[in-house]
Design an enzyme around this catalytic site. Structure first.
Site, mmCIF file in Angstrom:
data_model
loop_
_atom_site.group_PDB
_atom_site.id
_atom_site.type_symbol
_atom_site.label_atom_id
_atom_site.label_comp_id
_atom_site.label_asym_id
_atom_site.label_seq_id
_atom_site.Cartn_x
_atom_site.Cartn_y
_atom_site.Cartn_z
ATOM 1 C CE1 TYR A 43 90.286 -30.865 -10.428
ATOM 2 C CE2 TYR A 43 91.164 -32.656 -11.759
ATOM 3 C CZ TYR A 43 91.170 -31.926 -10.591
ATOM 4 O OH TYR A 43 92.046 -32.224 -9.584
ATOM 5 C CB CYS A 44 88.247 -25.359 -13.463
ATOM 6 S SG CYS A 44 86.555 -25.160 -14.067
ATOM 7 C CG PHE A 45 85.469 -25.177 -7.579
ATOM 8 C CD1 PHE A 45 86.044 -25.935 -6.574
ATOM 9 C CD2 PHE A 45 84.189 -24.674 -7.380
ATOM 10 C CE1 PHE A 45 85.367 -26.191 -5.390
ATOM 11 C CE2 PHE A 45 83.509 -24.915 -6.196
ATOM 12 C CZ PHE A 45 84.098 -25.674 -5.197
#
Length: 373
Positions: A96-98
């Site tokens: 995941y990222c933000f």
């Protein structure tokens, strides 16, 4: 290449401690992350900054173009190698990222070039963080219900409340999550977690307990709204402010033993292990005497002076001989004349909340079988 679907089943992810590959920049990770997350960033902090600036000034396409310029073949190869090692070690994980957008999909694409399909968290960090905030609020409110209450183990400073909590199966240790013993002398060698990390760890712990014991009361230690530098979430504070109390009774001499063990005999070796003999001893001395100085006004000038004399001499004796008994008179003064009056005042404002009183073994035995009427 085995293909797995992206996931938004946050409950299962946290209940099962699924490994999480966090590709955000280190500065983002350090502000807040999840216990099962490992940070292997797509962009370092400087790259994130300059690409973010380009995005604001010229838009997404320009930012992507700059990103590919900065991602030299050598950098790409290193990122792919690092990610590949991780996904091979944790094939059941997700990345995941933000927000679960550009950085996640780009990282997924680069990993796929190594022949590995690795799914994403839909919504990224932001969605998982929102889930944990909401879940803790829901559970905190539910723990105000009469049939499944949150029960606080209360008692005087040094009575061993944390030790009792650790013996109760349906409990969570707030001071453990905060890495702080909860008093003026509670700071430990390692720093406290970031506020977000504290909240995430707490929420996951409560989520697991409520999943395992949906119809049972839970237990935690009686705490103020802050534990060192971290703050309890507001909904949990509201629950604790009206929670029933199980009061731990511990004789003064035993409380002195516990305080000596936790704040001196166990603490000083941690400083020495972290900083070496000379610097560790110096930092431990600064910790003890500095804490006394921080509560000087509340102690009063004369009592502060007496305690500084007692603890300074005790520290010197401990450093020279390894004997810590000279701390006992000062600890007794602090417990009897500083902490106990504050506790008595607080308890006087809590009429009607006490539901049990006993020593450590009695409280543990009662808690294991307690069922609200």
């Amino acid at each position: 290449m085995t293909k797995r679907s992206n996931s938004d089943d946050f409950r299962t992810l946290f209940l099962k401690d699924i490994p999480l590959l966090d590709v955000r920049a280190p500065v983002e990770f350090n502000k807040g992350a999840f216990p099962c997350a490992t940070n292997i960033p797509l962009l370092d902090d400087e790259q994130r900054h300059v690409i973010g600036t380009r995005y604001k000034e010229q838009g997404q396409d320009a930012a992507i173009a700059l990103g590919w310029t900065l991602a030299t073949p050598a950098i790409q190869a290193q990122r792919i190698a690092d990610w590949t090692r991780y996904v091979q070690q944790y094939p059941e994980g997700y990345l995941y990222c933000f927000r679960g957008g550009l950085r996640s999909n780009l990282s997924k694409k680069l990993i796929a070039e190594a022949g590995i399909d690795y799914p994403l968290i839909t919504g990224g960090y932001k969605a998982m963080r929102r889930f944990l905030i909401d879940e803790l609020d829901i559970h905190s409110a539910a723990l105000r219900e009469a049939n499944t209450p949150l029960i606080l183990v209360s008692g005087r400073t040094g009575s061993g409340k944390t030790r009792v909590i650790q013996r109760i199966a349906r409990s969570f240790d707030l001071e453990g999550f905060a890495n702080h013993r909860g008093s003026a002398f509670g700071r430990q060698v390692m720093p406290q977690p970031a506020q977000i990390d504290f909240e995430n760890t707490l929420s996951i712990a409560v989520l697991k307990l409520r999943d395992a014991h949906p119809l049972s009361p839970l237990f935690t230690e009686d705490e103020g709204h802050m534990i060192g530098s971290v703050t309890l979430p507001l909904e949990l504070q509201a629950t604790m402010q009206q929670a029933p109390l199980a009061v731990l009774e511990t004789p003064l001499e035993e409380r002195i033993d516990i305080a000596l063990e936790e704040y001196v005999l166990s603490a000083r070796p941690e400083y020495i292990q972290a900083f070496g003999e000379e610097l560790g001893s110096e930092k431990f001395r600064e910790q003890i005497l500095g804490n006394l100085n921080r509560i000087r006004k509340r102690l009063g000038g004369d009592r502060h002076k007496v305690l500084m004399t007692i603890f300074s001499a005790a520290l010197s004796e401990l450093e020279n001989t390894g004997i810590a008994d000279s701390f006992r008179p000062g600890i007794e003064v602090l417990l009897s004349n500083y902490y106990d009056p504050m506790y008595d005042y607080q308890q006087s404002r809590r009429d009607g909340r006490e539901i049990f009183r006993g020593n450590k073994d009695e409280i543990v035995a009662w808690a294991q079988h307690y069922t609200p009427i």
